[in-house]
Design a protein around this motif. Structure first.
Motif, short mmCIF file in Angstrom:
data_model
loop_
_atom_site.label_atom_id
_atom_site.label_comp_id
_atom_site.label_asym_id
_atom_site.label_seq_id
_atom_site.Cartn_x
_atom_site.Cartn_y
_atom_site.Cartn_z
N GLU A 282 -0.09 7.54 -4.10
CA GLU A 282 0.17 7.72 -5.61
C GLU A 282 1.52 8.30 -5.88
O GLU A 282 1.40 9.33 -6.30
N GLY B 91 -3.93 3.29 -5.47
CA GLY B 91 -4.67 4.25 -5.98
C GLY B 91 -5.32 4.12 -7.44
O GLY B 91 -5.43 2.93 -7.87
N TYR C 30 -3.80 9.24 9.90
CA TYR C 30 -4.66 10.17 10.99
C TYR C 30 -3.85 9.87 12.39
O TYR C 30 -3.07 9.27 12.35
N GLN D 198 0.68 -1.33 -0.01
CA GLN D 198 0.06 0.11 -0.11
C GLN D 198 0.93 1.26 -0.08
O GLN D 198 2.06 1.24 0.41
N ARG E 63 -13.04 7.22 -9.82
CA ARG E 63 -12.90 6.20 -9.00
C ARG E 63 -13.75 4.74 -9.12
O ARG E 63 -13.10 3.70 -9.17
N LEU F 86 -7.03 -3.20 -3.64
CA LEU F 86 -8.11 -2.59 -2.81
C LEU F 86 -8.17 -0.94 -3.26
O LEU F 86 -6.95 -0.46 -3.20
N1 SAM Z 1 -3.50 5.74 -2.31
C1 SAM Z 1 -4.24 4.57 -2.03
C2 SAM Z 1 -5.76 4.67 -2.32
O1 SAM Z 1 -6.03 5.99 -2.43
O2 SAM Z 1 -6.49 3.83 -2.07
C3 SAM Z 1 -4.07 3.78 -0.58
C4 SAM Z 1 -3.74 4.63 0.53
S1 SAM Z 1 -4.99 5.54 1.21
C5 SAM Z 1 -4.12 6.23 2.31
C6 SAM Z 1 -5.97 4.23 2.25
C7 SAM Z 1 -7.01 4.52 2.92
O3 SAM Z 1 -6.91 5.32 3.94
C8 SAM Z 1 -7.99 5.41 2.18
O4 SAM Z 1 -8.98 4.80 1.33
C9 SAM Z 1 -8.85 6.02 3.28
O5 SAM Z 1 -10.30 5.29 3.33
C10 SAM Z 1 -8.22 5.63 4.59
N2 SAM Z 1 -7.84 7.01 4.98
C11 SAM Z 1 -7.13 8.15 4.71
N3 SAM Z 1 -7.29 9.14 5.67
C12 SAM Z 1 -8.00 8.78 6.82
C13 SAM Z 1 -8.32 9.27 7.88
N4 SAM Z 1 -8.22 10.44 8.27
N5 SAM Z 1 -9.11 8.43 8.66
C14 SAM Z 1 -9.48 7.22 8.46
N6 SAM Z 1 -9.26 6.54 7.31
C15 SAM Z 1 -8.39 7.60 6.52
#
Ligand code: SAM
Ligand code: FES
Length: 364
Positions: free
Chosen positions: A119, A149, A318, A116, A192, A168
């Protein structure tokens, strides 16, 4: 008196109907969610455990999470590694670092590796393909999941051809207006969704899902998510509470609760009896026993962290993220004892979606 005896008759009826049919009307979903209380939650969890046991026995699957880059070209408003967060110390793992994580993970019985990251365009399509190929060559009995992503269908196809099994990509919210309130304008729900359908068409096992209690989210939005998921039919569904990050514009917003996430896990298990549903780190962050409660409400996957300890505290989506100081082996054994306390057992297995395995058998 048991919780079941006190349950409101209408709520019991809704849960029984969901148990039988796997679906409710939008109005009944809304009423079920808004009218929940302790007795409703415990009855829902009881029914969800029946479906979980029918499909997975008492097995919980482990995924080894490798957070290999916190660079991101995106600026999602809620996310701690968004590109405009200047306080985020950035890192990238090399292919050798990633393989090292897999070696440790394999010795600890992990049979799925989840790569994971943000991007991060510094990894070319070919770089990711090479990393996937190296992992699959060294560990042919393991599944590789990507979570990096939005990309073009061609790119997803290249990574699938290199051996990636699963992808995912949470849809975050199925409401375009709410999506626009949580993301910068260059990101759209339509793209998306395009990505999710491309991934499915290529043959990945696909994971979608939403953040719960994000700013501006109302019950109607969550109900929309349920209908979107029903249409998409993903193999995996990841949900978790929104938790604010101090260096984002949402820093002063209220965090979501473990209670609603756990309730929604129960609903999802009844809607998608054979789905892979993780008890997420965010759930364990908002409540110390959140993941265990998630398993007891129908979740059947946990994703301990395999990232090197040196970078753990830099992948902060977070505030307050748990397990940032622990070694992979510590996370693994901590998770195993937590799962055993719930009466479930960790499986040494790839943990594919039963529906996916069924489709493969039909085709061969
Ligand atoms: N870049 C990839 C994507 O967009 O799917 C994977 C990484 S992204 C950080 C993974 C997940 O973290 C996101 O789909 C989002 O739901 C979750 N996420 C990001 N910020 C968050 C927050 N402040 N609180 C809870 N979940 C969070
Ligand atoms: Fe890209 Fe969060 S903004 S991973």
């Amino acid at each position: 008196m048991s919780a079941n005896m006190q349950i409101d008759t209408q709520q019991r009826k809704r849960i029984d109907e969901l148990f039988e049919n796997g679906i409710l009307s939008a109005e009944d979903f809304r009423a079920l969610i808004d009218g929940r209380d302790e007795s409703t939650s415990s009855y829902l969890a009881e029914k969800a455990r029946i479906r979980q046991k029918e499909n997975f026995g008492n097995t919980v699957y482990l995924r080894g999470l490798i957070e290999f880059t916190n660079y991101c070209r995106n600026d999602c408003i809620y996310c701690g590694i968004r590109r405009s967060n200047r306080n985020c110390e950035r890192y990238r793992l090399t292919e050798a670092d990633i393989l090292d994580c897999c070696e440790k993970g394999y010795a600890l019985d992990f049979r799925t590796f989840v790569l994971q990251g943000g991007e991060d365009m510094a990894y070319s399509d070919e770089d990711i393909s090479r990393i996937v190929r190296s992992i699959k060559t060294k560990y042919p009995d393991c599944a590789v999941t990507l979570s990096i992503g939005e990309r073009s269908k061609e790119t997803y196809q290249k990574w699938f051809d290199a051996g990636a099994d699963r992808y995912l990509l949470r849809h975050e919210t199925a409401d375009p207006d709410l999506y626009a309130q949580l993301h910068p304008k260059e990101l759209t729900l339509a793209n998306r969704i395009r990505c999710l359908y491309d991934l499915k068409a290529i043959g990945y096992q696909v994971g979608a899902g939403m953040m719960l209690q994000a700013p501006f989210q109302r019950t109607e939005h969550i109900v929309k998510d349920l209908f979107f998921l029903r249409e998409l039919q993903p193999e995996m569904i990841g949900i978790g509470p929104f938790i604010p990050h101090q260096d984002t514009p949402f820093r002063d917003r209220e965090a979501g609760t473990a209670e609603l996430t756990i309730f929604m896990i129960g609903i999802l298990r009844l809607m998608f009896p054979d789905a892979l549903i993780p008890a997420t780190t965010a759930l364990g962050t908002i409540d110390p026993t959140g993941r265990e409660q998630g398993i007891l409400a129908g979740a059947n996957v946990v994703m301990p962290n395999l990232s090197p300890t040196g970078v753990r505290d830099k992948y902060l989506l977070y505030d307050g993220k748990i397990c940032t100081g622990d070694e992979a082996a510590e996370c693994r054994s901590c998770m195993e004892s937590r799962i055993m306390l719930t009466g479930y057992q960790v499986a040494v297995s790839r943990g594919d979606s039963p529906r996916f395995l069924h489709d493969i058998l039909q085709e061969s």
